[in-house]
Design a protein around this motif. Structure first.
Motif, PDB file in Angstrom:
ATOM      1  N   HIS A 206       0.842  -1.198   0.000  1.00  0.00           N
ATOM      2  CA  HIS A 206       0.000   0.000   0.000  1.00  0.00           C
ATOM      3  C   HIS A 206       0.875   1.245   0.000  1.00  0.00           C
ATOM      4  O   HIS A 206       1.310   1.726   1.048  1.00  0.00           O
ATOM      5  CB  HIS A 206      -0.931   0.004   1.220  1.00  0.00           C
ATOM      6  CG  HIS A 206      -1.977  -1.059   1.190  1.00  0.00           C
ATOM      7  ND1 HIS A 206      -3.227  -0.857   0.635  1.00  0.00           N
ATOM      8  CD2 HIS A 206      -1.952  -2.344   1.628  1.00  0.00           C
ATOM      9  CE1 HIS A 206      -3.932  -1.970   0.741  1.00  0.00           C
ATOM     10  NE2 HIS A 206      -3.189  -2.896   1.343  1.00  0.00           N
ATOM     11  N   SER A 207       1.112   1.777  -1.180  1.00  0.00           N
ATOM     12  CA  SER A 207       1.916   2.992  -1.281  1.00  0.00           C
ATOM     13  C   SER A 207       1.167   4.220  -0.787  1.00  0.00           C
ATOM     14  O   SER A 207       1.765   5.274  -0.552  1.00  0.00           O
ATOM     15  CB  SER A 207       2.350   3.217  -2.738  1.00  0.00           C
ATOM     16  OG  SER A 207       1.199   3.329  -3.585  1.00  0.00           O
ATOM     17  N   ASP A 208      -0.149   4.097  -0.619  1.00  0.00           N
ATOM     18  CA  ASP A 208      -0.971   5.218  -0.163  1.00  0.00           C
ATOM     19  C   ASP A 208      -1.199   5.187   1.351  1.00  0.00           C
ATOM     20  O   ASP A 208      -2.087   5.868   1.868  1.00  0.00           O
ATOM     21  CB  ASP A 208      -2.324   5.214  -0.878  1.00  0.00           C
ATOM     22  CG  ASP A 208      -3.031   3.864  -0.800  1.00  0.00           C
ATOM     23  OD1 ASP A 208      -2.464   2.937  -0.175  1.00  0.00           O
ATOM     24  OD2 ASP A 208      -4.138   3.740  -1.352  1.00  0.00           O
ATOM     25  N   VAL A 209      -0.418   4.385   2.063  1.00  0.00           N
ATOM     26  CA  VAL A 209      -0.516   4.296   3.526  1.00  0.00           C
ATOM     27  C   VAL A 209       0.838   4.668   4.126  1.00  0.00           C
ATOM     28  O   VAL A 209       1.872   4.132   3.726  1.00  0.00           O
ATOM     29  CB  VAL A 209      -0.914   2.878   3.984  1.00  0.00           C
ATOM     30  CG1 VAL A 209      -0.958   2.812   5.520  1.00  0.00           C
ATOM     31  CG2 VAL A 209      -2.263   2.478   3.403  1.00  0.00           C
ATOM     32  N   ALA A 210       0.815   5.601   5.074  1.00  0.00           N
ATOM     33  CA  ALA A 210       2.042   5.984   5.787  1.00  0.00           C
ATOM     34  C   ALA A 210       1.855   5.685   7.269  1.00  0.00           C
ATOM     35  O   ALA A 210       0.788   5.954   7.832  1.00  0.00           O
ATOM     36  CB  ALA A 210       2.350   7.470   5.585  1.00  0.00           C
ATOM     37  N   VAL A 211       2.870   5.120   7.898  1.00  0.00           N
ATOM     38  CA  VAL A 211       2.808   4.840   9.336  1.00  0.00           C
ATOM     39  C   VAL A 211       3.982   5.519  10.026  1.00  0.00           C
ATOM     40  O   VAL A 211       5.074   5.648   9.459  1.00  0.00           O
ATOM     41  CB  VAL A 211       2.832   3.322   9.621  1.00  0.00           C
ATOM     42  CG1 VAL A 211       1.626   2.641   9.014  1.00  0.00           C
ATOM     43  CG2 VAL A 211       4.112   2.683   9.121  1.00  0.00           C
ATOM     44  N   ARG A 212       3.739   5.967  11.235  1.00  0.00           N
ATOM     45  CA  ARG A 212       4.785   6.541  12.074  1.00  0.00           C
ATOM     46  C   ARG A 212       4.638   5.937  13.472  1.00  0.00           C
ATOM     47  O   ARG A 212       3.534   5.808  13.989  1.00  0.00           O
ATOM     48  CB  ARG A 212       4.672   8.067  12.155  1.00  0.00           C
ATOM     49  CG  ARG A 212       4.828   8.770  10.821  1.00  0.00           C
ATOM     50  CD  ARG A 212       6.253   8.646  10.284  1.00  0.00           C
ATOM     51  NE  ARG A 212       6.430   9.373   9.040  1.00  0.00           N
ATOM     52  CZ  ARG A 212       6.291   8.844   7.831  1.00  0.00           C
ATOM     53  NH1 ARG A 212       5.918   7.556   7.716  1.00  0.00           N
ATOM     54  NH2 ARG A 212       6.495   9.565   6.747  1.00  0.00           N
ATOM     55  N   THR A 229      -2.088  -3.600   8.970  1.00  0.00           N
ATOM     56  CA  THR A 229      -2.901  -3.567   7.757  1.00  0.00           C
ATOM     57  C   THR A 229      -3.103  -5.000   7.286  1.00  0.00           C
ATOM     58  O   THR A 229      -2.142  -5.781   7.234  1.00  0.00           O
ATOM     59  CB  THR A 229      -2.213  -2.749   6.644  1.00  0.00           C
ATOM     60  OG1 THR A 229      -2.014  -1.419   7.094  1.00  0.00           O
ATOM     61  CG2 THR A 229      -3.067  -2.725   5.385  1.00  0.00           C
ATOM     62  N   VAL A 230      -4.348  -5.348   6.973  1.00  0.00           N
ATOM     63  CA  VAL A 230      -4.666  -6.714   6.545  1.00  0.00           C
ATOM     64  C   VAL A 230      -5.425  -6.650   5.228  1.00  0.00           C
ATOM     65  O   VAL A 230      -6.506  -6.042   5.142  1.00  0.00           O
ATOM     66  CB  VAL A 230      -5.518  -7.438   7.606  1.00  0.00           C
ATOM     67  CG1 VAL A 230      -5.939  -8.820   7.093  1.00  0.00           C
ATOM     68  CG2 VAL A 230      -4.762  -7.556   8.921  1.00  0.00           C
ATOM     69  N   GLY A 391       0.206  14.676   0.800  1.00  0.00           N
ATOM     70  CA  GLY A 391       0.131  13.232   0.670  1.00  0.00           C
ATOM     71  C   GLY A 391       0.344  12.570   2.021  1.00  0.00           C
ATOM     72  O   GLY A 391       0.738  13.219   2.997  1.00  0.00           O
ATOM     73  N   PRO A 392       0.102  11.238   2.113  1.00  0.00           N
ATOM     74  CA  PRO A 392       0.146  10.560   3.413  1.00  0.00           C
ATOM     75  C   PRO A 392       1.459  10.736   4.179  1.00  0.00           C
ATOM     76  O   PRO A 392       1.438  11.057   5.371  1.00  0.00           O
ATOM     77  CB  PRO A 392      -0.089   9.092   3.040  1.00  0.00           C
ATOM     78  CG  PRO A 392      -0.903   9.155   1.788  1.00  0.00           C
ATOM     79  CD  PRO A 392      -0.373  10.347   1.037  1.00  0.00           C
ATOM     80  N   ALA A 393       2.610  10.533   3.523  1.00  0.00           N
ATOM     81  CA  ALA A 393       3.885  10.613   4.239  1.00  0.00           C
ATOM     82  C   ALA A 393       4.159  12.025   4.732  1.00  0.00           C
ATOM     83  O   ALA A 393       4.536  12.239   5.896  1.00  0.00           O
ATOM     84  CB  ALA A 393       5.017  10.121   3.341  1.00  0.00           C
ATOM     85  N   VAL A 417      -1.790   6.964   8.345  1.00  0.00           N
ATOM     86  CA  VAL A 417      -2.447   7.892   7.431  1.00  0.00           C
ATOM     87  C   VAL A 417      -2.714   7.151   6.125  1.00  0.00           C
ATOM     88  O   VAL A 417      -1.770   6.639   5.496  1.00  0.00           O
ATOM     89  CB  VAL A 417      -1.591   9.141   7.182  1.00  0.00           C
ATOM     90  CG1 VAL A 417      -2.301  10.098   6.215  1.00  0.00           C
ATOM     91  CG2 VAL A 417      -1.297   9.854   8.502  1.00  0.00           C
ATOM     92  N   VAL A 418      -3.985   7.121   5.708  1.00  0.00           N
ATOM     93  CA  VAL A 418      -4.393   6.348   4.523  1.00  0.00           C
ATOM     94  C   VAL A 418      -5.077   7.291   3.543  1.00  0.00           C
ATOM     95  O   VAL A 418      -6.094   7.914   3.872  1.00  0.00           O
ATOM     96  CB  VAL A 418      -5.357   5.195   4.903  1.00  0.00           C
ATOM     97  CG1 VAL A 418      -5.661   4.355   3.668  1.00  0.00           C
ATOM     98  CG2 VAL A 418      -4.791   4.359   6.027  1.00  0.00           C
TER      99      VAL A 418
END
Length: 420
Positions: A206-212, A229-230, A391-393, A417-418
């Motif tokens: 998922h390139s459109d999901v950022a996690v911190r 994420t599943v 964007g998400p990131a 962030v999605v």
């Protein structure tokens, strides 16, 4: 007393404490002063009524006229180490000015040599901290004068102070070397453990999901927050975050168990509510899982619908392209394991438009001491409204900076962030 037999005298420990020549404070784990000896009262010019029941940094704040004052920060860090490790902490000589009782707003220059020692209760937890100090102001000031070339010799008292300070410095050097070595080993283990526990194979797709992920300051990167994420059938996936009470290896172990269980339940159950029902039943059998929270959101890209359920967790935010925010707070239930019997959990849905952004987080992002959670939520949504075009990131990084937690906070933070 009979000859040949030893007799243990009755000792009045309160009298001993009161008569001890070195200044002592006794603090609770919340750093509230609960006892003080006469030497400390003489050294600070205070009375018992001035100090008992006061939070130590309320009684002794930093000198506002000294821009370099760091007494509160350094003493707070030392007391924090005592609470975290259960071991005594020896501080270097510290400049810590104290208020002049008879002159409100006026501070007197003071230098101290402190040692903070834990007193544990029967179960091994720190019940009190003994804060012992020696007033070395005269010695530090005399050293300052001698450095200016007045040639004055040290008094016997000053020589004794210098010997104690030298011994204290050597002890600090030895302890710091041991702590650095132990910290390096523990941090290496902690980072490896945390990375393994938070590994999410589906997230990589998922390139459109950022996690911190920001562990609490001083927690060695081991804590109880998690994200996951599943991937389900085509066009459907779940995003979840959760929070276990506490920090350290125990909380991280519980976190790993709950995260794995929710991941499996999300694949087997029809929706987030069912998955959290299974997780809640499982949590009742896991020591340390009581009061853990979690929220799960099913993203259905075909119907452009978010289906969600929350177990006592702060509500996710749906950030629309126009900058308006929608709290997903219509399906909130008590934390995991809070009910002794099984009760179906609620579930709700929210429609989204392409380009909207879903934000999930743990409470460390918004909660502040002595502040209502609604204030934190308002601060979050205001910041998100200003960042809607990112964007998400970039949004994740900017949000952490805007909320003042980019370098970490007193509690763990997980942020997802999605772009939906």
């Amino acid at each position: 007393m009979r000859i040949g037999r030893s007799v243990t005298p009755d000792i009045d420990h309160s009298a001993l404490f009161a008569a001890t020549p070195s200044p002592y404070l006794v603090l609770t784990p919340d750093l509230v002063i609960v006892d003080v000896n006469e030497a400390y009262l003489r050294a600070t010019g205070r009375t018992r009524a001035d100090l008992i029941g006061q939070q130590v940094f309320d009684a002794f704040p930093d000198n506002p006229a000294d821009p370099g004052a760091d007494g509160v920060k350094n003493l707070g860090a030392s007391l924090g180490r005592v609470l975290a490790t259960g071991e005594a902490d020896t501080m270097a000589v510290q400049k810590y000015d104290i208020p002049v009782v008879a002159q409100p707003g006026v501070f007197e220059e003071r230098w101290w040599s402190p040692v903070n020692t834990p007193v544990k209760n029967a179960d091994g937890r720190v019940a009190w901290i003994i804060h012992r100090v020696e007033d070395v102001t005269a010695f530090m000031q005399s050293r300052r004068f001698r450095s200016r070339g007045d040639g004055r010799r040290m008094t016997e008292r000053e020589e004794g102070m210098e010997a104690e300070l030298y011994a204290r410095a050597r002890e600090l050097q030895r302890l710091n070397e041991e702590l650095r070595a132990a910290h390096a080993r523990e941090r290496e283990v902690a980072v490896t453990l945390q990375e393994a526990m938070l590994h999410s194979p589906d997230l990589a797709r998922h390139s459109d999901v950022a996690v911190r992920y920001l562990p609490a300051i001083g927690s060695l990167n081991v804590c109880g927050d998690w994200y996951d994420t599943v991937d389900l059938t085509e066009g459907r996936f779940t995003v979840a975050v959760g929070d276990v009470v506490g920090h350290g290896l125990e909380a991280a172990t519980v976190m790993g168990m709950l995260r794995s269980a929710l991941s499996a339940a999300s694949r087997a159950m029809a929706g987030p509510a069912g998955a959290l029902e299974v997780l809640g039943m499982y949590a009742r059998s896991v020591d340390g899982a009581l009061a853990a929270t979690a929220v799960s959101v099913l993203v259905d890209t075909r119907s452009r619908l978010l289906v969600y359920s929350s177990a006592g967790h702060p509500p996710p935010v749906l950030l629309h392209r126009d900058g308006t925010c929608e709290l997903l707070d219509q399906a909130t239930d008590p934390p995991l394991g809070a009910r002794p019997e099984h009760v179906p959990r609620p579930q709700a849905g929210a429609a989204y438009r392409p380009g909207d952004t879903l934000v999930l987080y743990t409470d460390g992002l918004i909660e502040r001491r002595d502040e209502d959670i609604d204030t934190g939520l308002a601060r979050l949504t205001t910041a998100l409204s200003d960042l809607a075009g990112l964007g998400p990131a970039r949004l994740a990084d900017a949000l952490l900076a805007r909320l003042g937690v980019a370098g970490g906070a007193s509690d763990d933070i997980a942020l997802v962030v999605v772009r939906v």
